[in-house]
Design an enzyme around this catalytic site. Structure first.
Site, PDB file in Angstrom:
ATOM      1  CB  SER A 102       9.008  13.607   6.707  1.00 41.76           C
ATOM      2  OG  SER A 102       7.801  13.497   5.962  1.00 41.76           O
ATOM      3  CB  VAL A 103       7.695   8.230   4.853  1.00 41.90           C
ATOM      4  CG1 VAL A 103       7.201   7.491   3.622  1.00 41.90           C
ATOM      5  CG2 VAL A 103       8.529   7.312   5.744  1.00 41.90           C
ATOM      6  NE  ARG A 129      -4.213  10.287   8.069  1.00 40.09           N
ATOM      7  CZ  ARG A 129      -5.500   9.923   8.062  1.00 40.09           C
ATOM      8  NH1 ARG A 129      -6.443  10.838   8.047  1.00 40.09           N
ATOM      9  NH2 ARG A 129      -5.835   8.660   8.084  1.00 40.09           N
ATOM     10  NE  ARG A 166      -7.171   4.333   5.691  1.00 39.67           N
ATOM     11  CZ  ARG A 166      -6.415   5.235   6.300  1.00 39.67           C
ATOM     12  NH1 ARG A 166      -6.691   5.609   7.529  1.00 39.67           N
ATOM     13  NH2 ARG A 166      -5.370   5.765   5.704  1.00 39.67           N
ATOM     14  CB  ILE A 206       7.266   7.297  14.268  1.00 38.66           C
ATOM     15  CG1 ILE A 206       8.525   6.448  14.124  1.00 38.66           C
ATOM     16  CG2 ILE A 206       6.834   7.952  12.965  1.00 38.66           C
ATOM     17  CD1 ILE A 206       9.707   7.151  13.504  1.00 38.66           C
ATOM     18  CE  LYS A 235       9.559  14.170  13.378  1.00 34.03           C
ATOM     19  NZ  LYS A 235       8.385  14.552  14.128  1.00 34.03           N
ATOM     20  CG  ASP A 237       3.371   1.648   9.501  1.00 31.42           C
ATOM     21  OD1 ASP A 237       3.589   1.862   8.301  1.00 31.42           O
ATOM     22  OD2 ASP A 237       3.050   2.552  10.304  1.00 31.42           O
ATOM     23  CE  LYS A 239      -1.693   1.511   4.091  1.00 31.70           C
ATOM     24  NZ  LYS A 239      -1.364   2.908   4.397  1.00 31.70           N
ATOM     25  CG  ASN A 240       2.333   2.638   3.494  1.00 35.79           C
ATOM     26  OD1 ASN A 240       1.156   2.896   3.196  1.00 35.79           O
ATOM     27  ND2 ASN A 240       2.723   2.476   4.728  1.00 35.79           N
ATOM     28  CB  CYS A 279      -5.508   9.928  11.383  1.00 34.25           C
ATOM     29  SG  CYS A 279      -3.845   9.435  11.765  1.00 34.25           S
ATOM     30  NE  ARG A 315       0.097  10.682   9.783  1.00 31.17           N
ATOM     31  CZ  ARG A 315      -0.371   9.577   9.204  1.00 31.17           C
ATOM     32  NH1 ARG A 315      -1.457   9.009   9.644  1.00 31.17           N
ATOM     33  NH2 ARG A 315       0.280   9.039   8.177  1.00 31.17           N
TER      34      ARG A 315
HETATM   35  C1  EPZ Z   1       4.169   7.175   6.191  1.00 30.41           C
HETATM   36  O1  EPZ Z   1       3.360   8.189   6.770  1.00 30.41           O
HETATM   37  C2  EPZ Z   1       3.305   5.932   6.133  1.00 30.41           C
HETATM   38  N1  EPZ Z   1       2.158   6.167   5.274  1.00 30.41           N
HETATM   39  C3  EPZ Z   1       2.825   5.552   7.538  1.00 30.41           C
HETATM   40  O2  EPZ Z   1       2.079   4.336   7.441  1.00 30.41           O
HETATM   41  C4  EPZ Z   1       4.060   5.284   8.393  1.00 30.41           C
HETATM   42  O3  EPZ Z   1       3.652   4.981   9.713  1.00 30.41           O
HETATM   43  C5  EPZ Z   1       4.951   6.535   8.392  1.00 30.41           C
HETATM   44  O4  EPZ Z   1       5.303   6.892   7.035  1.00 30.41           O
HETATM   45  C6  EPZ Z   1       6.242   6.319   9.165  1.00 30.41           C
HETATM   46  O5  EPZ Z   1       6.935   5.251   8.624  1.00 30.41           O
HETATM   47  C7  EPZ Z   1       2.320   6.031   3.937  1.00 30.41           C
HETATM   48  O6  EPZ Z   1       3.397   5.742   3.452  1.00 30.41           O
HETATM   49  C8  EPZ Z   1       1.111   6.263   3.097  1.00 30.41           C
HETATM   50  P1  EPZ Z   1       6.147  10.685   8.129  1.00 30.41           P
HETATM   51  P2  EPZ Z   1       3.870   9.733   6.726  1.00 30.41           P
HETATM   52  O7  EPZ Z   1       6.014  11.900   7.296  1.00 30.41           O
HETATM   53  O8  EPZ Z   1       4.582   9.986   5.461  1.00 30.41           O
HETATM   54  C9  EPZ Z   1       5.992  14.077  11.459  1.00 30.41           C
HETATM   55  C10 EPZ Z   1       0.252   2.933   7.735  1.00 30.41           C
HETATM   56  O9  EPZ Z   1      -0.170   2.392   8.768  1.00 30.41           O
HETATM   57  N2  EPZ Z   1       5.871  15.011  10.333  1.00 30.41           N
HETATM   58  O10 EPZ Z   1       7.392   9.856   8.018  1.00 30.41           O
HETATM   59  O11 EPZ Z   1       2.723  10.589   7.089  1.00 30.41           O
HETATM   60  C11 EPZ Z   1       4.757  13.195  11.609  1.00 30.41           C
HETATM   61  O12 EPZ Z   1       3.775  13.841  12.388  1.00 30.41           O
HETATM   62  C12 EPZ Z   1       0.677   4.382   7.781  1.00 30.41           C
HETATM   63  O13 EPZ Z   1       0.386   2.362   6.621  1.00 30.41           O
HETATM   64  C13 EPZ Z   1       5.931  16.381  10.577  1.00 30.41           C
HETATM   65  O14 EPZ Z   1       6.080  16.807  11.730  1.00 30.41           O
HETATM   66  O15 EPZ Z   1       4.910   9.720   7.930  1.00 30.41           O
HETATM   67  C14 EPZ Z   1       5.311  11.972  12.301  1.00 30.41           C
HETATM   68  O16 EPZ Z   1       5.391  12.234  13.698  1.00 30.41           O
HETATM   69  C15 EPZ Z   1       0.416   5.022   9.125  1.00 30.41           C
HETATM   70  N3  EPZ Z   1       5.795  17.245   9.543  1.00 30.41           N
HETATM   71  C16 EPZ Z   1       6.726  11.855  11.745  1.00 30.41           C
HETATM   72  O17 EPZ Z   1       7.045  13.150  11.207  1.00 30.41           O
HETATM   73  C17 EPZ Z   1       5.632  16.809   8.245  1.00 30.41           C
HETATM   74  O18 EPZ Z   1       5.539  17.649   7.325  1.00 30.41           O
HETATM   75  C18 EPZ Z   1       6.877  10.828  10.640  1.00 30.41           C
HETATM   76  O19 EPZ Z   1       5.915  11.130   9.660  1.00 30.41           O
HETATM   77  C19 EPZ Z   1       5.573  15.413   8.007  1.00 30.41           C
HETATM   78  C20 EPZ Z   1       5.710  14.523   9.059  1.00 30.41           C
END
Ligand code: EPZ
Length: 417
Positions: A163-164, A92, A397, A327, A161, A305, A22-23, A116, A121
């Protein structure tokens, strides 16, 4: 409202084929907006989030045909740049259309994802980095109004930081920016590598230069592409944990063990016997589960995850364990439900203390988010008697055919109204 009925205690034995990721599928689908050429994708998982992303692309004017095995995308007539709240709010990853729309049209109006169950997020890292490529943006009534009047211009950007999503948005946007872009402190999840492989195959110029850094040279034209999405490592990790929990013996097929080495090593530490082969993993869960302390972290660390699923396993360990969620700020929603099943888990900030030697009791339960819902299924499989899990739309989902796959290996599970 659909529910799941699960009878434990299950003996799990047999083979599970892993579905597409999915991701990886979500950023790849968003990235198709860069191209005017024909694109065919295969191995997309049949899950709600993929359906929602396809709806979002169609709302932007993408022509998408689906013959069950492949989807065929053509964006040569795609011109809209408005991504509505009602589509982005439930998924998201909708924010990932922002980068490609700006790259291709120089403008976009995309709904902020909103929070969420697991956290707020935010997308500030995405927006700050896009502004370094020349994007001007304003947040008005929950929408990002973004413009790049002179088009995107390459830049050197270091993420504050890891961020994926921000890494994915910026890699996609930089593919059509004028000149060179260097992104550092990137997330390096396998799904991002899969996105980059897709983009390179489509004609983009991208090179990983090590230590979380990637260099992108903007290009002017892209080519037709057929692409198979990678398998879902979180689905694979979930079924491996199920086998470890239930003393099961499973063959996980269609997954390269190298991608989930961290998880495999942790399951070996808690006592599972695991054999890694070219494209499959054999696991034999052990009767005695050893305790272990874990913290979630960006790849190649232990994935957030799989945190909820791991917590269920550690309830059955021989001694107390600790998990630190590094995270997301609120990713312990499954704890209250697990404690209703007899678990003894206490939370202090981002740290969970998990008592071992728990005998789970079947109960009526409520799913709160995607990974929490699958952790309740694992606990129900380990509980004597009938459990009911409500709000399983969260589960749908991100897990393809989960009841079918579990039934095939011996679980007594069915969907009821
Ligand atoms: C991706 O979410 C995944 N979703 C998430 O999987 C996964 O848990 C997450 O990466 C971490 O590995 C998809 O790939 C669709 P991040 P993402 O940006 O990109 C903060 C699942 O269950 N942050 O790496 O939203 C954020 O709040 C889902 O499949 C900011 O502060 O994760 C979090 O604390 C859930 N500002 C941390 O960074 C930003 O602009 C990591 O978020 C972006 C993120």
């Amino acid at each position: 409202m659909k529910k799941l009925e699960v009878f434990g205690v299950a003996k799990l034995k047999g083979q599970i084929r892993i579905s597409g990721s999915k991701n990886a599928s979500l950023p790849i689908l968003a990235a198709t907006l860069l191209s005017d050429k024909k694109i065919s994708l295969t191995n997309l998982p049949k899950v709600k989030d993929i359906e929602t992303m396809i709806l979002l692309l169609r709302s932007l004017g993408s022509s998408i045909k689906d013959n069950k095995k492949n989807i065929f995308i053509n964006n040569n007539k795609q011109t809209k740049t408005f991504a509505s709240y009602n589509l982005v709010k439930t998924m998201r990853a909708g924010i990932l259309v922002l980068g490609p729309l700006l790259a291709k049209f120089g403008k976009a109006k995309v709904s902020l994802p909103g929070g969420c169950a697991i956290g707020s997020r935010p997308v500030d890292i995405h927006l700050q980095a896009l502004s370094k490529l020349g994007v001007k943006y304003k947040i008005i009534q929950g929408y990002v109004h973004a413009n790049a009047p002179k088009g995107l211009v390459g830049a050197n950007i270091k993420f504050p930081k890891i961020s994926v999503g921000a890494t994915e948005n910026l890699i996609i946007a930089a593919c059509l920016a004028r000149g060179k872009t260097t992104l550092s402190n990137c997330a390096i999840e396998p799904e991002i590598k899969d996105l980059v492989n897709f983009l390179i195959k489509m004609g983009c110029s991208i090179k990983w230069t090590g230590n979380r850094t990637v260099k992108i040279n903007g290009v002017n034209s892209l080519s037709e592409i057929k692409y198979k999405v990678m398998p879902d490592r979180i689905e694979a990790g979930t079924y491996l944990i199920a086998a470890a929990l239930m003393e099961g013996s499973l063959k996980i097929v269609g997954m390269d063990p190298k991608i989930i080495n961290t998880e495999i090593n942790i399951l070996k530490k808690v006592g599972s016997k695991i054999i890694k082969k070219k494209n499959e993993i054999l696991i034999q869960g052990s009767k005695k589960i050893k305790n272990i302390n874990i913290k979630t972290s960006p790849y190649p660390g232990f994935p957030t995850d799989l945190q909820a699923q791991m917590m269920v396993l550690l309830c059955k360990a021989n001694k107390k364990s600790f998990i630190r969620e590094e995270i997301f700020e609120n990713r312990f929603m499954h704890v209250a439900e697990l404690n209703r099943m007899g678990a003894k888990i206490s939370i202090n900030g981002n740290k969970a203390t998990i008592e071992g030697n728990i005998k789970f009791e079947a109960a009526e339960l409520m799913a709160t988010d995607l990974r929490a819902s699958v952790s309740l299924i694992l606990a129900a499989l380990a509980s004597k008697g009938k459990s009911i899990i409500n709000r399983i739309y969260h589960l749908d989902r991100g897990y393809e055919n989960i009841e079918k796959k579990l039934k095939k290996i011996g679980a007594k599970i069915r969907r009821i109204n």
